[in-house]
Design a protein around this motif. Sequence first.
Motif, PDB file in Angstrom:
ATOM      1  N   LEU A  45       0.819  -1.222   0.000  1.00 50.67           N
ATOM      2  CA  LEU A  45       0.000   0.000   0.000  1.00 50.67           C
ATOM      3  C   LEU A  45       0.851   1.271   0.000  1.00 50.67           C
ATOM      4  O   LEU A  45       1.922   1.299   0.625  1.00 50.67           O
ATOM      5  N   PRO A  46       0.358   2.339  -0.650  1.00 47.32           N
ATOM      6  CA  PRO A  46       1.063   3.623  -0.557  1.00 47.32           C
ATOM      7  C   PRO A  46       0.726   4.321   0.764  1.00 47.32           C
ATOM      8  O   PRO A  46      -0.024   5.296   0.812  1.00 47.32           O
ATOM      9  N   VAL A  47       1.249   3.772   1.833  1.00 47.27           N
ATOM     10  CA  VAL A  47       0.984   4.313   3.174  1.00 47.27           C
ATOM     11  C   VAL A  47       2.301   4.417   3.938  1.00 47.27           C
ATOM     12  O   VAL A  47       3.272   3.742   3.609  1.00 47.27           O
ATOM     13  N   ALA A  48       2.308   5.248   4.962  1.00 51.16           N
ATOM     14  CA  ALA A  48       3.485   5.384   5.826  1.00 51.16           C
ATOM     15  C   ALA A  48       3.005   5.838   7.195  1.00 51.16           C
ATOM     16  O   ALA A  48       1.876   6.320   7.333  1.00 51.16           O
ATOM     17  N   GLY A  49       3.850   5.643   8.208  1.00 51.61           N
ATOM     18  CA  GLY A  49       3.462   6.036   9.564  1.00 51.61           C
ATOM     19  C   GLY A  49       4.555   6.854  10.218  1.00 51.61           C
ATOM     20  O   GLY A  49       5.713   6.827   9.787  1.00 51.61           O
ATOM     21  N   CYS A  50       4.176   7.576  11.262  1.00 49.50           N
ATOM     22  CA  CYS A  50       5.187   8.357  11.993  1.00 49.50           C
ATOM     23  C   CYS A  50       4.741   8.605  13.436  1.00 49.50           C
ATOM     24  O   CYS A  50       3.572   8.866  13.701  1.00 49.50           O
ATOM     25  N   ALA A  51       5.696   8.497  14.350  1.00 48.61           N
ATOM     26  CA  ALA A  51       5.502   8.968  15.728  1.00 48.61           C
ATOM     27  C   ALA A  51       6.517  10.092  15.914  1.00 48.61           C
ATOM     28  O   ALA A  51       7.669   9.841  16.259  1.00 48.61           O
ATOM     29  N   PRO A  52       6.098  11.345  15.663  1.00 45.36           N
ATOM     30  CA  PRO A  52       7.067  12.440  15.548  1.00 45.36           C
ATOM     31  C   PRO A  52       7.771  12.806  16.857  1.00 45.36           C
ATOM     32  O   PRO A  52       8.908  13.257  16.842  1.00 45.36           O
ATOM     33  N   GLU A  53       7.071  12.661  17.995  1.00 42.86           N
ATOM     34  CA  GLU A  53       7.665  13.087  19.271  1.00 42.86           C
ATOM     35  C   GLU A  53       7.532  11.962  20.289  1.00 42.86           C
ATOM     36  O   GLU A  53       7.163  12.181  21.439  1.00 42.86           O
ATOM     37  N   TRP A  54       7.826  10.758  19.876  1.00 41.39           N
ATOM     38  CA  TRP A  54       7.602   9.565  20.703  1.00 41.39           C
ATOM     39  C   TRP A  54       8.438   9.626  21.980  1.00 41.39           C
ATOM     40  O   TRP A  54       9.465  10.298  22.047  1.00 41.39           O
ATOM     41  N   MET A  55       7.994   8.864  22.987  1.00 46.18           N
ATOM     42  CA  MET A  55       8.818   8.767  24.196  1.00 46.18           C
ATOM     43  C   MET A  55       8.709   7.400  24.885  1.00 46.18           C
ATOM     44  O   MET A  55       9.581   7.014  25.627  1.00 46.18           O
ATOM     45  N   SER A  56       7.647   6.613  24.681  1.00 44.02           N
ATOM     46  CA  SER A  56       7.402   5.459  25.557  1.00 44.02           C
ATOM     47  C   SER A  56       7.821   4.135  24.931  1.00 44.02           C
ATOM     48  O   SER A  56       7.980   4.028  23.708  1.00 44.02           O
ATOM     49  N   GLU A  57       7.978   3.120  25.796  1.00 42.23           N
ATOM     50  CA  GLU A  57       8.247   1.763  25.295  1.00 42.23           C
ATOM     51  C   GLU A  57       7.065   1.264  24.473  1.00 42.23           C
ATOM     52  O   GLU A  57       7.229   0.506  23.513  1.00 42.23           O
ATOM     53  N   LYS A  58       5.860   1.702  24.838  1.00 41.75           N
ATOM     54  CA  LYS A  58       4.674   1.328  24.051  1.00 41.75           C
ATOM     55  C   LYS A  58       4.822   1.819  22.614  1.00 41.75           C
ATOM     56  O   LYS A  58       4.428   1.133  21.669  1.00 41.75           O
TER      57      LYS A  58
END
Length: 654
Positions: A551-564
Motif C-alpha cells: 500500500l502507498p501508506v506510511a506512519g510516523c511517531a514524531p515526538e515519541w517517548m514510551s516503550e509502548k
Amino acid sequence: MAKEIITKKQVPASDRTMCDATAQMLEKARRDGVIIDLDRGYDMKPCPIGVQSACCKHCFMGPCRLNPRDPYKKVGVCGATIDTIMSRNFGRMVAAGSASHNDHGMNILELFKGIIDGKVKDFKIKNTFKLEELAKSIGIDIEDKEILEVAKELYTELEKTFSNVEGEMPFTKRVPKETLEQWRREGVVPRGAMREIMELMSRTHIGCDQDYNNLSKQITRTALADGWGGSMIATELSDIMFGTPSPTLADVNMGVLKEDHVNIIVHGHEPAMFEAMLAGVNDKFFIDAAKEKGAKGINLVGMCCSGAEMMSRHGVPHAGSFGSTEAVIVTGAVDAMVVDIQCIKQGLASVAKCYDTYLITTNPRAHIEGATHIEFEETNPGKCIDDVLSKAIARFGTRSMPVEIPQITQSGIHGFSHEYIEYMLGGVYRGSYTPLNDNIINGRIRGVAGVVGCTNPKVKQDSIHIELVKELIKNDVLVLQTGCSQISLAKAGFLVPEAACLAGDGLAEVCETVGMPPVLGLGSCVDNTRILIAASAMVKAGGLGNTIADLPVAGCAPEWMSEKAIAIGQYFVASGVYTVFGIGLPIVKGTKYYDYLFNGMEKQGFGKWGTASDPHEIAQMMIAHIDKKRKQLGIDKARERTLVDMSDRRQLTA
Ligand code: SF4
Ligand code: MSK
C-alpha cells in the motif's frame, strides 16, 4: 503553596511548546517557583552512550558501555557485541510496550466476561452489531445464536490471545492473506501474548539469544502480539461495551476548565473508570452538593489517551496531551486529577501538592507515592466514584489560591472509527473502502499516513506533529491520527472540514465532496489498531496490491517517548508499514542491527524503520516511500489528473 527550587536554565516558555495555554502555565509555574516536566526535560542531559543504546546492564559483570563512535572496537565483559546489546535493549522495550497493551487488553476482556457472567451490573454490551461482526471476523458461526451465546464464544476465543502456547492468535484471521503468509514464512506469527513476552524476556537474558537476526524474529512476534492481540482486543471490546465512535464535535485545550465549576480531570488509558465517572458527575445528588459549595456544576474533562477515547465516543472535552498534564494543574482550577494506568508522570504528585489538587490513583497496578489511592472496582464503581466526587467538591469549597485558566479552546471533529470511515466513503448500504482506493488510484489522494504518538519534552511540544501533518496534507496525503498526536493537531485547528483549504488540490476536493477533515482523529494509542484494520480493508478492497506492504501508506511517531511507542512502531513495520520516528531512535548508525531495521526487514517483506528530526525531512521521506509504492503499483502516472469532475462527484456522494 509548597515551593520547589527553580530550574537554573530557562528558555522562553514559547520555545518549549507550540501550545499557548501550556506556555502560559509554564510561565506561571516559574513565577510560582514550581518545576514542571517541560523545564525538567530541558535540564536533563541524557547519557550519550545510553541514548544510542550502546550500553548493557543485563548482568552484574557490567554494566558494560561500548563506544557508539567506534561500536565494534569493544565488546561487553561476556563478549556481547554492539548488535546483540542494541537488539536486546530494543527487544526489552518491545516486551514492555507489548506487556502494557496486553495487560490493558486483558483487563478489558475481563470486564467483558464480568458483563456476560452477570457479575458486572453497571456496564453492558452496547453494540451488538459490532459484537456479531467481530465474532464472524474470527470464524465464529453466529447463525441462530442469542447474543449472549455469541458473546461467550467470543470471550472463549479471544482469551486465547493471551493464553495460547501454540497455534496462531485469533485476530491473525483478520490479517490480509498474503501478509499472513509472509509472517508464516518468517516464523513470526504470534501464538499467545504471555508466551511471546515471556520468551522475549528469556531470550534477552545474559547468555541466551546472541544473534540479532534470530532475536529479531521474537521481537517481531512479540510486537505483533500487541497490535493484533491485546491492543486490538482493547479497541474492539471497548467499542462493543461503550459504543463505537462516530464523528462528534468536541473542544480541546485548557480553556475547557471552568473557574466556577468543580473541575475533575481523568487521565490514563482505561475507559471503564472514566465511563463510570461520566455517570457520576450527572448524578443530581453530587450536582446539588457542588452547588451547595458555591459551584455552578461539575465539569468533567479528559487528558491524554483516556481523554482521547472519551472525546471520540462521547464528545467529552479534552484539556491536553501527555505534555500538558503537569501544566494544567498550575491553573489552580483542577480540584481532582483522577488517573489509572500508563503515561502518568510521577511529577504530577509534587505539582498537585503545590496547588492543593487531589491526585487520585485508582488502579491496583499504579499507585504513586504522595497521591491518594481510591481503588476502582468494576463490580462496584460507585464506591470509588462517590469518594472522588466528594473530595473534588470539598476541594472546590476550600479553594484558597488564585485561579488562572488560559482562555484557549479549539473545536474539532473526533471519532473516526474504521467502521465510520467505511460508511462515510461508501454509504450506508455499500460501506466500503473502494472509494478511498479509487481516489488513491486516480491520484487525488496520494497516499495515507498514520501520524500518532506522544509528545516529548526533548523537543518543542507539538512542533514536529504540526509541521509534519501540514506538509503531508499539502501533498495530498490523507492523515489518520491517534493518541497525543491527535490532540496536538486538534489544538492547532486541523480536525475540522475547513482545514481542507490547507490540503493539496486533490485531497481538498475529496474532503470537500465528502465533508470530512483532511486529518481524521481515530482515538487513543491502543486505537492504532483501527489503522491496522483500515489498512487491511484497503488491501481487501483491491487495486492496491495484495499485502499491507504494497500500500502507498506510511506512519510516523514524531515526538515519541514510551516503550509502548516502540512496540507500536515494530508492529506497524512488521505489518508492512514504513514507519518513521522523530527525535531519533536508540540505535547506533552504521551497525548491522541498524541496517537490519532500516533495510533488512523490508527485504524480508515487512515494512521498515526510518528516523529523522526535521518535520519537513520526515514528510519527504514518507512521501518518497508513498511515491515508490505508487510506482510499484503502476499508478504513479494517475496523479497528473487530480480534479474531480461531475461524474466523479456523483460517484462519491451516491
Ligand atoms: Fe555486560 Fe554482557 Fe552483562 Fe550485558 S550481559 S552487562 S554486556 S557482561
Ligand atoms: S498516552 S503512549 S504519551 S500517545 Fe497513550 Fe500519549 Fe504516548 Fe502515552
